[in-house]
Design an enzyme around this catalytic site. Sequence first.
Site, PDB file in Angstrom:
ATOM      1  N   TYR A  55      40.925 -89.522  10.522  1.00 28.61           N
ATOM      2  CA  TYR A  55      42.363 -89.509  10.822  1.00 28.61           C
ATOM      3  C   TYR A  55      42.625 -89.622  12.322  1.00 28.61           C
ATOM      4  CZ  TYR A  55      44.475 -88.291   6.300  1.00 28.61           C
ATOM      5  OH  TYR A  55      44.944 -88.311   5.020  1.00 28.61           O
ATOM      6  N   LYS A  97      29.437 -87.083   1.975  1.00 27.60           N
ATOM      7  CA  LYS A  97      28.819 -88.297   1.434  1.00 27.60           C
ATOM      8  C   LYS A  97      27.535 -88.536   2.226  1.00 27.60           C
ATOM      9  CE  LYS A  97      28.949 -92.033  -1.181  1.00 27.60           C
ATOM     10  NZ  LYS A  97      28.797 -92.015  -2.632  1.00 27.60           N
ATOM     11  N   ASP A 149      32.090 -88.396  -4.394  1.00 28.48           N
ATOM     12  CA  ASP A 149      32.388 -89.107  -5.648  1.00 28.48           C
ATOM     13  C   ASP A 149      32.112 -88.204  -6.848  1.00 28.48           C
ATOM     14  OD1 ASP A 149      29.692 -89.231  -4.930  1.00 28.48           O
ATOM     15  OD2 ASP A 149      29.381 -91.282  -5.664  1.00 28.48           O
ATOM     16  N   ASP A 161      42.036 -84.748   1.762  1.00 26.82           N
ATOM     17  CA  ASP A 161      43.340 -85.317   1.396  1.00 26.82           C
ATOM     18  C   ASP A 161      43.307 -85.777  -0.056  1.00 26.82           C
ATOM     19  OD1 ASP A 161      45.943 -86.453   1.767  1.00 26.82           O
ATOM     20  OD2 ASP A 161      44.981 -88.419   1.908  1.00 26.82           O
ATOM     21  N   ASP A 177      44.868 -83.668  -3.804  1.00 27.11           N
ATOM     22  CA  ASP A 177      45.850 -84.221  -4.749  1.00 27.11           C
ATOM     23  C   ASP A 177      45.307 -84.149  -6.170  1.00 27.11           C
ATOM     24  OD1 ASP A 177      47.651 -84.894  -2.754  1.00 27.11           O
ATOM     25  OD2 ASP A 177      48.011 -86.915  -3.542  1.00 27.11           O
TER      26      ASP A 177
HETATM   27  C1  IPM Z   1      48.917 -84.729   3.163  1.00 25.07           C
HETATM   28  C2  IPM Z   1      49.576 -86.059   3.317  1.00 25.07           C
HETATM   29  C3  IPM Z   1      49.402 -86.518   4.765  1.00 25.07           C
HETATM   30  C4  IPM Z   1      47.926 -86.655   5.015  1.00 25.07           C
HETATM   31  C5  IPM Z   1      50.159 -87.801   5.133  1.00 25.07           C
HETATM   32  C6  IPM Z   1      51.629 -87.705   4.811  1.00 25.07           C
HETATM   33  C7  IPM Z   1      49.948 -88.172   6.564  1.00 25.07           C
HETATM   34  O1  IPM Z   1      49.070 -86.968   2.409  1.00 25.07           O
HETATM   35  O2  IPM Z   1      49.323 -83.782   3.871  1.00 25.07           O
HETATM   36  O3  IPM Z   1      48.036 -84.609   2.321  1.00 25.07           O
HETATM   37  O4  IPM Z   1      47.340 -87.692   4.697  1.00 25.07           O
HETATM   38  O5  IPM Z   1      47.340 -85.705   5.539  1.00 25.07           O
HETATM   39 MG    MG Z   2      47.773 -86.088   0.968  1.00 22.17          MG
END
Ligand code: IPM
Ligand code: MG
Length: 362
Positions: free
Chosen positions: A141, A192, A224, A248, A252
């Site tokens: 990032y 990884k 993975d 990240d 999710d």
């Molecule tokens: C998160 C989001 C952010 C990230 C984006 C909005 C920059 O997806 O906080 O997980 O990738 O960190």
């Molecule tokens: Mg995110």
Amino acid sequence: MSKNILLLAGDGIGPEIVNEAVKVLDRLNEKMNLNVNYEHDLMGGCAIDAHGVPLTDETIAKARASDGILLGAVGGPKWDTLDRAIRPEKGLLKIRAELDLFSNLRPAILYPQLADASSLKRELVEGLDILIVRELTGGIYFGEPRGIRVLENGERQGYNTLVYNESEIERIGRNAFEIAQKRGKRLCSVEKANVLEVSGLWREVMESLAADYPDVELSHMYVDNAAMQLVRAPKQFDVIVTGNLFGDILSDCAAMLTGSIGMLPSASLNAGGLGMYEPVHGSAPDIANQGIANPLATILSLEMLLRYSLGMADAADAIAKAVGDVLDQGLRTADILPQGVSEGITKVSTSEMGDAVVKALG
Ligand code: IPM
Ligand code: MG
């Protein structure tokens, strides 16, 4: 002594959901004499509209001087075509970097009332309680060089750099070990290492730290496989520690196991204890201003803020209990509504959900 919170509601559903958290804070201030003041400021697309940049230096200074930051969400299609350097997401990345919020805690906890909202079978997720510790201020990032360049043959090439210094790995590693000590004492480090040198170093550093935390069982997993295991048998995990990009993605994935990303709060902390708290979900521009967003992740983010940055455990416990109560009452926003007819379930709007939590606080 009074405390000060900076509210950055942001874009999309951000203002609606932060508004509900503010109702909860107002009620707690009244009921428990918390003496927590708050102030609103802009970050993300709203800041671009007002100031031409997603985060001003004044806002950073206010954040730094605060006792905690509550963020809604940033971004939306309106700003997606802007130059990458001034997009809403840059504001978020900048505040993380400026305040050195390197430790991002993303719990994935299944509320028993929502077991049937998960995309996985009830028996796979019942009792789920995972914590993902994501490194937040390093890795690909922020790595340099980065950009899009034109090669000699005229073709364009995009490039980013994945870098981690030993010291960066060590501080997130120690943080994760300490957290694991207070939970189920199992830490899984995800990388990884079969392909990436950075990951090889990551694994070496984690191994070397393990000796200082003999009560924690350390394991390693390739990313993975970790993604697969999260949807195959998620309850095998207690604490997962991983880098910025993998964290990240996996967070999710883990969030969805709990039925809705609309339920999950997160904390981003620096070494001094300053924290920014935000729902794991994004700004959801497609449902903004319809009064249907779930405010519970933001209300639970306020809970984490009170607990971890302000040391107000009683107030935090009260919020946690109130959220459990409204779920017990069968109140559901659209995202956590079970499919088909369900006895005792009532569909509610964003503000009705916030009001119900306030009422449950007593
Ligand atoms: C998160 C989001 C952010 C990230 C984006 C909005 C920059 O997806 O906080 O997980 O990738 O960190
Ligand atoms: Mg995110």
